[in-house]
Motif scaffolding. Structure first.
Motif, PDB file in Angstrom:
ATOM      1  N   MET B 210       0.724  -1.257  -0.111  1.00 13.14           N
ATOM      2  CA  MET B 210       0.076  -0.243   0.030  1.00 13.14           C
ATOM      3  C   MET B 210       0.950   1.369  -0.066  1.00 13.14           C
ATOM      4  O   MET B 210       0.726   2.152  -0.786  1.00 13.14           O
ATOM      5  CB  MET B 210      -0.912  -0.040   1.133  1.00 13.14           C
ATOM      6  CG  MET B 210      -2.018   1.196   1.256  1.00 13.14           C
ATOM      7  SD  MET B 210      -2.881   1.188   2.389  1.00 13.14           S
ATOM      8  CE  MET B 210      -2.069   1.780   3.993  1.00 13.14           C
ATOM      9  N   ALA B 213       2.918   1.775  -3.398  1.00 12.68           N
ATOM     10  CA  ALA B 213       1.749   1.889  -4.598  1.00 12.68           C
ATOM     11  C   ALA B 213       1.185   3.439  -4.468  1.00 12.68           C
ATOM     12  O   ALA B 213       1.198   4.072  -5.303  1.00 12.68           O
ATOM     13  CB  ALA B 213       0.384   0.851  -4.412  1.00 12.68           C
ATOM     14  N   ILE B 239      -4.002  -1.531  -7.960  1.00  7.99           N
ATOM     15  CA  ILE B 239      -3.640  -2.274  -6.809  1.00  7.99           C
ATOM     16  C   ILE B 239      -4.009  -3.790  -6.847  1.00  7.99           C
ATOM     17  O   ILE B 239      -3.625  -4.456  -6.670  1.00  7.99           O
ATOM     18  CB  ILE B 239      -4.102  -1.622  -5.614  1.00  7.99           C
ATOM     19  CG1 ILE B 239      -3.324  -0.343  -5.198  1.00  7.99           C
ATOM     20  CG2 ILE B 239      -3.868  -2.623  -4.282  1.00  7.99           C
ATOM     21  CD1 ILE B 239      -3.760   0.336  -4.129  1.00  7.99           C
ATOM     22  N   LYS B 243      -2.022  -6.961  -7.015  1.00  8.72           N
ATOM     23  CA  LYS B 243      -2.108  -8.135  -5.976  1.00  8.72           C
ATOM     24  C   LYS B 243      -2.459  -9.248  -6.648  1.00  8.72           C
ATOM     25  O   LYS B 243      -1.765 -10.344  -6.160  1.00  8.72           O
ATOM     26  CB  LYS B 243      -3.480  -7.645  -5.049  1.00  8.72           C
ATOM     27  CG  LYS B 243      -3.115  -6.990  -3.984  1.00  8.72           C
ATOM     28  CD  LYS B 243      -4.398  -6.734  -3.364  1.00  8.72           C
ATOM     29  CE  LYS B 243      -5.135  -7.760  -2.755  1.00  8.72           C
ATOM     30  NZ  LYS B 243      -5.430  -7.835  -1.299  1.00  8.72           N
TER      31      LYS B 243
END
Lengths: 396, 284
Positions: B210, B213, B239, B243
């Motif tokens: 997180m 990103a 994201i 992932k």
């Protein structure tokens, strides 16, 4: 209650209406407002109807409730410069330190407030030098040099807005970017040009014309006959002629680019031509004004309803406009002075306008602008001017 | 016409992160029974707000997507002349041809007025329509009623809907229209807010992923010369893509190895520019 505040807003030039002020009082009397924070949020959302005035509102609010200084124009410019400086300082202190002739490590010790004060003092000293918008200030915010990930004194600019008092938030002036005087952006251009359209029926017949259907059905003695129509589509023809030559237009390239980009998406039938300073016998299809000429005389073959938009600063030596063979380009020898050609274009396309990026108050100082204004209706290349120009082009 | 309004404080829904300022504005607008006009960059959650209000207050949501050619009448009701014509010719339906009302269908605004319970009415992207549309709508929203001309009947709102109006354009709507609305401009979320938004969408996201990103995202947003800057929606999709990729390590981002740029930048020029910058500088 707060009538002063209302008038302060009005004085500052924010269009606030008495009705909305009454609505605000309704909110007060309903007990919806329990704190200064609520007051800030409620008064802004009820009284202010555009983000362009948020910044001004913040300033008035801070002034009214905290006695913050109402900014003087000069001070504001300095503030802005100091802020930009601070930003670029945060991105890369060394460059700025070099530019100011200071030692980075020395600046490093100052607190943010001291830094700002220091920058302001420096700017005041140097107003003479930096008035022309010396490049490193103008572009300071977006210095192409990568940042070094280095924050002096661990400070942060902006951010962190959740638990601030309203006055502090107001003093942040978060909405500065939306102020009225800002540059022309794409959506703004788009909005202004939206009304420039000419609806005519095109495409497949896929819309039921109810009246005609009922009429035909009755005529057939009740036997249903459904009548279809074409739907209305925008088929406006637009010619955009842009002055892209010479240094005099350089400062306006961005604005013109925005206009051009938008026009390209918006209009089905858009022709773009280029010229330098003024128009002689030909306009050019290519930006280099070299390969693809388009003779002005041939414009008579086009639909006279075409909207002709000329963008240029109209600033040149008078002889370029008035003399036969006035062009500064040797190969453009026509025998007719440019002003005749402009008249010809204006006659060919009754709906033509000249957009001038030079601010209107400067027009009187340039002879060639005045001459051209007499031929084409001239409008400033700003949101207001664009709207007036569109209004002119759509007038019947 | 409307029963006394219960003020149900609105404080955010499951998937929507609300800042306090906006929450206060929503509550005030509901209490004052005024439409709330939201402006802001695409991707700042204008439309989502209406969904969130509906969800949080447990009211049905009625969405009116404004189109450029739309007339107000279409949003209010539709008179189905063709069916009536057909029925009168063939009389094989169970509708009563002499009863025009049987051929009136409610549009979105009409639906929200006639609903059995209080609704949230979202008028999305009102700036797409002509100014006529806005002007015509004024009376309807003011009086909370409209006439069906064909049967000379007035439809009044049984429950005053909570009205949220969104607009993308930077230009102002007409003054009288603005006068009847409360106004808010949603700014693009700052990184801190963005982290909270992501947490809501990906509750068990890896912190390194997180942080990196979001960091990379904001730096790419700051690049010059990008025309369509990526918004929240793009970040969330990006994201999701990161992932999904089993080979991806969050550390790559700090080294300037940024996969799936196409998720963030949708215009080919933007994509090329950003890709080139990333290639050249490796600093992102």
């Amino acid at each position: 209650m707060f009538i002063d505040f209302f008038y302060k807003l009005k004085e500052a030039g924010i269009p606030v209406s008495p009705t909305s002020f009454l609505t605000f009082h309704k909110a007060l009397s309903m007990g919806l407002i329990g704190s200064l924070n609520d007051f800030y949020t409620a008064s802004r959302s009820i009284l202010i109807k555009s983000e362009r005035y948020f910044d001004l509102f913040d300033q008035v609010f801070a002034h009214y409730f905290e006695g913050a200084e109402m900014p003087e124009p000069d001070g504001m410019v300095l503030d802005e410069m100091a802020r930009v400086l601070l930003e670029s300082w945060l991105k890369n202190p060394r460059i700025l330190a070099d530019a100011l002739g200071m030692d980075a490590s020395e600046l490093n010790k100052l607190s943010p407030e001291e830094l700002i004060e220091y920058f302001k003092a420096r700017l005041k000293d140097q107003t003479g030098e930096h008035h022309g918008g010396s490049r490193w200030i103008g572009t300071g915010g977006k210095s192409p040099v990568g940042h070094s990930g280095f924050h002096p004194g661990g400070m942060r600019v902006g951010g962190e807005s959740r638990n601030k008092s309203a006055v502090k938030v107001a003093m942040d002036r978060r909405y500065k970017d939306y102020s009225l005087s800002g540059p022309l952006t794409r959506p703004m251009v788009g909005e202004a040009l939206k009304r420039l359209r000419h609806m005519i029926p095109t495409g497949p017949k896929d819309q039921v014309n109810v009246d005609a259907t009922i009429y035909q059905t009755m005529k057939n003695g009740g036997e249903i006959e459904i009548v279809f129509d074409r739907s209305l589509k925008d088929r406006l023809k637009v010619i955009l002629a842009i002055d892209n030559g010479g240094w005099s237009m350089d400062p306006y390239i961005q604005v013109v680019q925005t206009l051009f980009d938008y026009a390209r998406d918006q209009f089905k039938e858009l022709k773009t031509y280029f010229f330098h300073n003024t128009i002689y016998d030909v306009l050019w299809n290519d930006t280099a004004r070299y390969k693809k000429p388009q003779r002005v005389d041939e414009f008579v073959r086009l639909d006279p309803d075409t909207r002709m938009v000329i963008v240029g600063d109209a600033s040149m030596a008078p002889y370029e406009l008035m003399a036969t063979d006035g062009s500064i380009h040797l190969e453009e020898r026509s025998g007719q002075p440019s002003i005749e050609r402009l008249r010809f274009i204006a006659d060919t396309f009754p709906y033509s306008v000249w957009l001038n990026p030079v601010p209107e108050r400067m027009w009187n100082f340039t002879q060639s602008i005045n001459a051209i204004r007499r031929i084409f209706p001239m409008f400033e290349l700003s949101i207001d001017g664009l709207e007036k120009a569109v209004g002119h082009m759509m007038a019947k | 016409m409307t029963e006394p309004i219960k003020i149900i404080p609105f404080s955010g829904a499951n998937k929507y992160i609300l800042d306090e300022e906006l929450a206060a504005i929503v509550n005030i607008s509901m209490a004052l029974e005024m439409p709330l006009l939201l402006k802001g960059e695409p991707g700042t959650g204008k439309t989502m707000l209406a969904h969130a209000i509906a969800e949080a207050l447990g009211m049905p949501l009625v969405v009116l997507n404004v189109k450029s050619s739309m007339k107000l009448v279409e949003a209010l009701y539709q008179y189905d002349t063709l069916t009536r014509l057909n029925d009168s010719r063939f009389s094989d339906s169970d509708r009563d041809v002499s009863d025009i009302e049987a051929y009136i269908k409610m549009g979105k605004i009409g639906q929200s007025f006639t609903a059995d319970e209080r609704t949230v009415l979202l008028i999305d992207e009102i700036d797409k329509a002509d100014t006529d549309f806005q002007d015509d709508m004024l009376d309807v929203l003011d009086q909370m009623e409209f006439d069906i001309i064909e049967i000379d009947k007035t439809i009044s709102a049984r429950h005053r809907p909570v009205i949220v109006i969104t607009s993308n354009a930077k230009k102002d709507l007409s003054d009288p229209f603005l006068g009847r609305c409360n106004f808010h401009h949603i700014a693009f979320p700052d990184p801190k807010m963005m982290r909270r938004i992501i947490k809501v969408h990906f509750p068990e996201i890896d912190t390194a992923l997180m942080e990196n990103a979001v960091d990379t995202f904001y730096r790419m947003r700051d690049l010059d010369a990008v025309e369509k800057r990526p918004a929240t929606r793009e970040l969330i999709n990006w994201i999701r893509a990161l992932k999904f990729d089993p080979d991806f390590k969050p550390k790559q981002l700090t080294k300037g190895d940024i996969p799936y740029l196409g998720v963030l930048f949708k215009k080919s020029e933007d994509y090329q520019k950003v890709a080139a910058t990333v290639q050249r500088r490796r600093l992102l």
